[in-house]
Enzyme design. Structure first.
Site, PDB file in Angstrom:
ATOM      1  N   SER A 154      48.110  33.923  43.701  1.00 20.82           N
ATOM      2  CA  SER A 154      48.151  34.728  42.485  1.00 20.82           C
ATOM      3  C   SER A 154      49.513  35.384  42.403  1.00 20.82           C
ATOM      4  CB  SER A 154      47.052  35.797  42.534  1.00 20.82           C
ATOM      5  OG  SER A 154      47.243  36.784  41.530  1.00 20.82           O
ATOM      6  N   TYR A 167      43.182  42.562  47.550  1.00 20.26           N
ATOM      7  CA  TYR A 167      43.446  41.336  46.798  1.00 20.26           C
ATOM      8  C   TYR A 167      44.905  40.917  46.974  1.00 20.26           C
ATOM      9  CZ  TYR A 167      43.295  37.989  42.932  1.00 20.26           C
ATOM     10  OH  TYR A 167      43.349  36.845  42.173  1.00 20.26           O
TER      11      TYR A 167
END
Length: 280
Positions: A154, A167
């Site tokens: 990501s 995350y």
């Protein structure tokens, strides 16, 4: 059979692939599976949610493609090992494309307030999942001398937005894992691509452990700026075919990557000031 000569493979890796996709039940994983089938591939659709994986596999078969489903919890090494064994049995040989996609979202609380249980949950899936996938499948592809591995990270891997520590860490680890594996597989005929998108229109927010405030913000950003998972999957597979290491499908990801590399301290301070965390 794919022949490798002086100028590399005689066809693109994403075409006619024997492909394994984790997290194939929805979102980017389902889009990867469907797109690989459109390119003539046989696809193992893997997901912890067996019904979701079945839905994707059934859609591929209904469209005239070849697919099967295999349940796999990527946070468990025994499951990933079994996935590799069962996939090779179904293919009748080694896979040629492996996509470590399964992931979850979490965020909304600063470091020290996010529970350690949530940290463990995120890292088990988002980081150990790709680690296990590479640990098990990389030697198989290396031995075969041909193929590709896509790890889904990501833009959070380098964005380091406040309130998203677990995350961010999981995706930064996946980025580093991919860079390291790419170096180790250099010259073997196996290419590694790491996908670093910003917002993609998937259900990761709904399925994750994210505060209500952060969920609302993410939903708005997905609607306004998010790419479709189909577009992201196509772009990433094309990057793999070109032999690219990094796939950043959206302009904001590429801009953020450039600014972070050129002025890391300024970037970090600016992100902190503009996205100041307030506890919901």
């Amino acid at each position: 059979m794919t022949f490798v000569g002086l100028f590399g493979p005689s066809k693109k890796r994403s075409h006619d692939a024997a492909a394994v996709v984790t997290g194939a039940g929805s979102g980017i994983g389902a889009a990867f599976a469907v797109e690989l089938a459109k390119r003539g591939g046989r696809v193992v659709c893997s997901d912890i949610d067996e019904n979701a994986a079945r839905t994707t596999a059934d859609a591929i078969i209904a469209a005239g493609g070849e697919a099967t489903l295999l349940r796999c919890d990527v946070s468990q090494i025994d499951d990933v090992t079994a996935l590799a064994s069962q996939a090779q049995s179904w293919f009748g040989g080694p896979p040629t494309v492996v996509i470590n996609n399964a992931g979850v979202g979490a965020g909304g609380l600063p470091i020290g307030e996010m529970s350690l249980d949530d940290w463990q949950w995120v890292l088990d899936i988002n980081l150990w999942g790709p680690i296990y996938g590479c640990h098990v499948f990389a030697p198989i592809l290396r031995e075969a001398g041909y193929g590709g591995i896509i790890n889904v990270a990501s833009a959070a891997a380098f964005g380091a937005a406040p309130g998203m520590a677990a995350y961010n860490v999981s995706k930064a680890g996946t980025l580093s894992l991919s860079e390291t594996l790419a170096a180790e597989l250099s010259g073997t005929g196996v290419n590694v691509t790491v996908l670093c998108p910003t917002f993609v229109k998937t259900n990761i927010v709904d399925a994750g452990r994210i505060s209500e405030r952060s969920t609302q913000l993410a939903d708005r950003l997905m609607r306004w700026t998010g790419f479709s998972p189909e577009r992201v999957a196509r772009t990433c597979l094309d990057t793999l075919d070109r032999g690219g290491l990094y796939c950043m499908p959206q302009p904001d990801a590429r801009i953020g990557w450039g600014i972070k590399r050129l002025t890391p301290t300024v970037y970090t301070r600016a992100v902190g000031l503009t996205t100041r965390v307030t506890t919901p």
